[in-house]
Design a protein around this motif. Sequence first.
Motif, mmCIF file in Angstrom:
data_model
loop_
_atom_site.group_PDB
_atom_site.id
_atom_site.type_symbol
_atom_site.label_atom_id
_atom_site.label_comp_id
_atom_site.label_asym_id
_atom_site.label_seq_id
_atom_site.Cartn_x
_atom_site.Cartn_y
_atom_site.Cartn_z
ATOM 1 N N ARG A 147 0.862 -1.175 0.000
ATOM 2 C CA ARG A 147 0.000 0.000 0.000
ATOM 3 C C ARG A 147 0.906 1.234 0.000
ATOM 4 O O ARG A 147 1.986 1.231 0.593
ATOM 5 N N SER A 180 -0.730 -1.477 -4.701
ATOM 6 C CA SER A 180 -2.075 -1.920 -5.073
ATOM 7 C C SER A 180 -3.148 -0.951 -4.622
ATOM 8 O O SER A 180 -4.275 -0.988 -5.131
ATOM 9 N N GLN A 181 -2.822 -0.099 -3.665
ATOM 10 C CA GLN A 181 -3.787 0.862 -3.144
ATOM 11 C C GLN A 181 -3.062 2.131 -2.746
ATOM 12 O O GLN A 181 -1.913 2.105 -2.304
ATOM 13 N N SER A 183 -3.522 5.559 -0.381
ATOM 14 C CA SER A 183 -4.270 6.239 0.670
ATOM 15 C C SER A 183 -3.929 7.715 0.653
ATOM 16 O O SER A 183 -2.760 8.103 0.786
ATOM 17 N N ASP A 211 -11.940 2.610 -6.520
ATOM 18 C CA ASP A 211 -11.708 1.386 -5.761
ATOM 19 C C ASP A 211 -10.229 1.108 -5.513
ATOM 20 O O ASP A 211 -9.881 0.180 -4.771
ATOM 21 N N VAL A 212 -9.344 1.911 -6.105
ATOM 22 C CA VAL A 212 -7.912 1.808 -5.826
ATOM 23 C C VAL A 212 -7.505 2.798 -4.732
ATOM 24 O O VAL A 212 -6.423 2.719 -4.173
ATOM 25 N N THR A 238 -12.641 2.326 0.940
ATOM 26 C CA THR A 238 -11.706 2.023 2.033
ATOM 27 C C THR A 238 -11.413 3.305 2.797
ATOM 28 O O THR A 238 -11.024 4.315 2.201
#
Length: 307
Positions: A147, A180-181, A183, A211-212, A238
Amino acid sequence: MREPTVVAEPGLPEAVTIWEVGPRDGLQNESAIVPVEAKAEFVERLVAAGLPVVEATSFVHPKWVPQLADAAELVQRLGPDGRRHPVLVPNERGLQRAIDLGCEHVAIFGSATDTFAQRNLNSSVEEQFAMFEPTVTRARSEGMDVRAYVSMCFGDPWEGDVPVEQVVAVGTRLLDLGASQLSLGDTIGVGTAGHVTALLDAFNAAGVPDDVLAVHFHDTYGQALANAGAALRHGVRTFDSSAGGLGGCPYAESATGNLATEDLVWMLHGLGVGTGVDLEALVATSVWMAEVLGRPSPSRVVAALAG
């Protein structure tokens, strides 16, 4: 224990993921060092309360964040389950420590501004990518999920307003490294709902779907929950938060506590959005941690339900 009246809002998802950061982002900014036994209990209680993701600690050098100097011992104390909790790694040395302990999920922490990059990473915005690239590549080769955090997305205490396009440029490059993500952090809590929507729109326009993305709000100006609502309605699924509203940033004195997980859960449950979280157990955990720290929780929901 009282629960919110559920009035579902059309168009919202059935469920979202809460990424609990209290044990890492929450405790790293405490003046007192919490014993490792209490940290392990904190993580275990959060998991038992239904938090699907609990970020446990950070493998930073103890000189910079002495509150998390016991990172390896904490992971070991958590036993086999400890390996599945995400940990922050600042560089290849931190990554190696995570690999040696069998950790499965790591996070890197980038900056959208040069001043904060210098203070937090001892590098420029441009130089941080050269530092992160081998870390992410090695982590991915080891089968780890990665992440990426990007801080100062909505404002910087030294540079002021941060252009949306600057944040998008940094964030997309972190994703291009193999994360993958992503924040998006409002590190000093200056963002507002319209700003959140504009930033998410800009990421979508750059080819990064909601959604990523994850959002990470601080409540310095009391806007964290409103900002989370704006992100929810935009399509983010998220949400980072910290049990009891613990946390801040050791490198930015104007950064106060994170969005309280209890406050977020109350809002989501009231909207009919599932989290899997047992609010009563979570409140009890935050009350317990407040006793460990010797001060009341700043969470409004904790104060209301535990009062």
